[in-house]
Design a protein around this motif. Structure first.
Motif, PDB file in Angstrom:
ATOM      1  N   SER A  38     -12.697  -1.530  -0.248  1.00 18.69           N
ATOM      2  CA  SER A  38     -12.952  -2.568  -1.227  1.00 18.69           C
ATOM      3  C   SER A  38     -11.957  -2.601  -2.448  1.00 18.69           C
ATOM      4  O   SER A  38     -11.781  -3.421  -3.003  1.00 18.69           O
ATOM      5  CB  SER A  38     -14.381  -1.935  -1.686  1.00 18.69           C
ATOM      6  OG  SER A  38     -14.283  -0.845  -2.549  1.00 18.69           O
ATOM      7  N   LYS A  39     -11.097  -1.383  -2.526  1.00 18.81           N
ATOM      8  CA  LYS A  39     -10.272  -1.358  -3.586  1.00 18.81           C
ATOM      9  C   LYS A  39      -9.219  -2.095  -3.299  1.00 18.81           C
ATOM     10  O   LYS A  39      -8.144  -2.801  -4.100  1.00 18.81           O
ATOM     11  CB  LYS A  39      -9.865   0.126  -4.153  1.00 18.81           C
ATOM     12  CG  LYS A  39     -10.957   0.724  -4.570  1.00 18.81           C
ATOM     13  CD  LYS A  39     -10.735   2.091  -5.029  1.00 18.81           C
ATOM     14  CE  LYS A  39     -11.958   2.907  -5.864  1.00 18.81           C
ATOM     15  NZ  LYS A  39     -11.366   4.303  -6.101  1.00 18.81           N
ATOM     16  N   ALA A  40      -8.664  -2.134  -2.103  1.00 19.90           N
ATOM     17  CA  ALA A  40      -7.439  -2.576  -1.326  1.00 19.90           C
ATOM     18  C   ALA A  40      -7.092  -4.041  -1.823  1.00 19.90           C
ATOM     19  O   ALA A  40      -5.903  -4.512  -2.636  1.00 19.90           O
ATOM     20  CB  ALA A  40      -7.265  -2.417   0.049  1.00 19.90           C
ATOM     21  N   PRO A  41      -8.174  -4.896  -1.653  1.00 22.14           N
ATOM     22  CA  PRO A  41      -8.032  -6.413  -1.795  1.00 22.14           C
ATOM     23  C   PRO A  41      -7.883  -6.751  -3.682  1.00 22.14           C
ATOM     24  O   PRO A  41      -7.018  -7.604  -3.872  1.00 22.14           O
ATOM     25  CB  PRO A  41      -9.351  -7.280  -1.583  1.00 22.14           C
ATOM     26  CG  PRO A  41      -9.895  -6.243  -0.296  1.00 22.14           C
ATOM     27  CD  PRO A  41      -9.521  -4.842  -1.003  1.00 22.14           C
ATOM     28  N   LYS A  42      -8.347  -6.000  -4.370  1.00 20.63           N
ATOM     29  CA  LYS A  42      -8.198  -6.066  -5.835  1.00 20.63           C
ATOM     30  C   LYS A  42      -6.899  -5.615  -6.148  1.00 20.63           C
ATOM     31  O   LYS A  42      -6.148  -6.269  -7.043  1.00 20.63           O
ATOM     32  CB  LYS A  42      -9.310  -5.339  -6.589  1.00 20.63           C
ATOM     33  CG  LYS A  42     -10.865  -5.398  -6.280  1.00 20.63           C
ATOM     34  CD  LYS A  42     -11.602  -4.814  -6.977  1.00 20.63           C
ATOM     35  CE  LYS A  42     -13.139  -5.194  -7.074  1.00 20.63           C
ATOM     36  NZ  LYS A  42     -14.110  -4.393  -7.810  1.00 20.63           N
ATOM     37  N   SER A  46      -4.114  -8.125  -7.620  1.00 18.86           N
ATOM     38  CA  SER A  46      -3.167  -7.850  -9.263  1.00 18.86           C
ATOM     39  C   SER A  46      -1.948  -7.761  -8.954  1.00 18.86           C
ATOM     40  O   SER A  46      -1.341  -8.349  -9.827  1.00 18.86           O
ATOM     41  CB  SER A  46      -3.922  -6.413  -9.637  1.00 18.86           C
ATOM     42  OG  SER A  46      -3.100  -6.238 -10.830  1.00 18.86           O
ATOM     43  N   LYS A  47      -1.595  -7.129  -7.887  1.00 16.67           N
ATOM     44  CA  LYS A  47       0.029  -7.036  -7.584  1.00 16.67           C
ATOM     45  C   LYS A  47       0.521  -8.561  -7.413  1.00 16.67           C
ATOM     46  O   LYS A  47       1.665  -8.733  -7.971  1.00 16.67           O
ATOM     47  CB  LYS A  47       0.216  -6.093  -6.351  1.00 16.67           C
ATOM     48  CG  LYS A  47       1.681  -6.059  -6.206  1.00 16.67           C
ATOM     49  CD  LYS A  47       2.066  -5.201  -5.098  1.00 16.67           C
ATOM     50  CE  LYS A  47       3.526  -5.063  -4.804  1.00 16.67           C
ATOM     51  NZ  LYS A  47       3.909  -4.213  -3.639  1.00 16.67           N
ATOM     52  N   ALA A  48      -0.354  -9.239  -6.626  1.00 16.61           N
ATOM     53  CA  ALA A  48       0.278 -10.837  -6.594  1.00 16.61           C
ATOM     54  C   ALA A  48       0.577 -11.494  -7.715  1.00 16.61           C
ATOM     55  O   ALA A  48       1.255 -12.429  -7.886  1.00 16.61           O
ATOM     56  CB  ALA A  48      -0.667 -11.421  -5.469  1.00 16.61           C
ATOM     57  N   ALA A  49      -0.424 -11.412  -8.276  1.00 17.98           N
ATOM     58  CA  ALA A  49      -0.618 -12.172  -9.798  1.00 17.98           C
ATOM     59  C   ALA A  49       0.431 -11.735 -10.775  1.00 17.98           C
ATOM     60  O   ALA A  49       1.341 -12.558 -11.103  1.00 17.98           O
ATOM     61  CB  ALA A  49      -2.142 -11.720 -10.410  1.00 17.98           C
TER      62      ALA A  49
END
Length: 208
Positions: A38-42, A46-49
């Motif tokens: 569940s933490k990985a997508p967030k 964040s990194k992509a942004a």
């Protein structure tokens, strides 16, 4: 998104399920895998942004450098101006007379332009001054002459059209903006403004 990492996590989860089916119980491992997934997508989002913001900033710096090389006098005149766009205070909901049509604002949104920063305003005024100085030497008699004049000044993408005794024009200052539009006549009429909400430096023909 880190697809290899997600694939490995899925494989581990599947192996755990098989072990559970054979009589082994690892409740704590299952919970940990779920929390990690569940933490990985967030984290990826964040990194992509952050990477997108860094890329945008780099492109902006490159565009500014290209503009300043092409128009050094404008760059010098506007050095130190803020690039921050001012925020307009919200107006009272019921102050003053209201238009008869409650959808007036919505129907005329195509006439709205984006807000300019002090740097944009300075650049626009400086580019307008360049055009005005050139027109003092030569006023174009037709769109062809106007196109040639604007191209010579560094605005090859300018749009021109005959308009009465003058020539209408509009263009986006190369690389950085803002928009300049008006009439190349004697005297000229030049407006500095942001792009229209619906895009481009020319207003749409009609509303919605």
């Amino acid at each position: 998104m880190k697809r290899p990492a997600l694939a490995a996590a899925a494989a581990l989860f599947a192996a755990g399920a098989l072990l559970t089916g054979c009589g082994s119980t690892h409740g704590s491992d299952s919970g940990g895998t779920s929390a990690g997934a569940s933490k990985a997508p967030k984290q990826d989002a964040s990194k992509a942004a952050q990477e997108a913001q860094q890329k945008y900033q780099q492109q902006l710096e490159e565009a500014t450098a290209a503009h300043d090389r092409a128009f050094p006098a404008v760059a010098q005149a506007c050095a130190g101006k803020s690039a921050a766009v001012p925020t307009s205070p919200s107006s009272p909901a019921s102050s003053g007379p209201q238009p008869e049509n409650p959808k007036y604002g919505e129907n005329h949104a195509y006439l709205k332009t984006t807000t300019l920063s002090p740097l944009d305003e300075c650049r626009g005024d400086a580019h307008a001054a360049r055009i005005t100085a050139e027109l003092a030497r030569q006023t174009p008699a037709d769109p062809e002459q106007a196109k040639a004049l604007l191209t010579r000044l560094g605005y090859p993408d300018a749009k021109v059209a005959q308009a009465g005794q003058g020539v209408q024009f509009s263009f986006f200052v190369p690389q950085v903006g803002p928009c300049l539009s008006g009439t190349l006549s004697n005297p000229p009429r030049i407006e500095v403004h942001g792009p229209y909400i619906e895009g481009g430096c020319e207003a749409s023909r009609g509303g919605h």
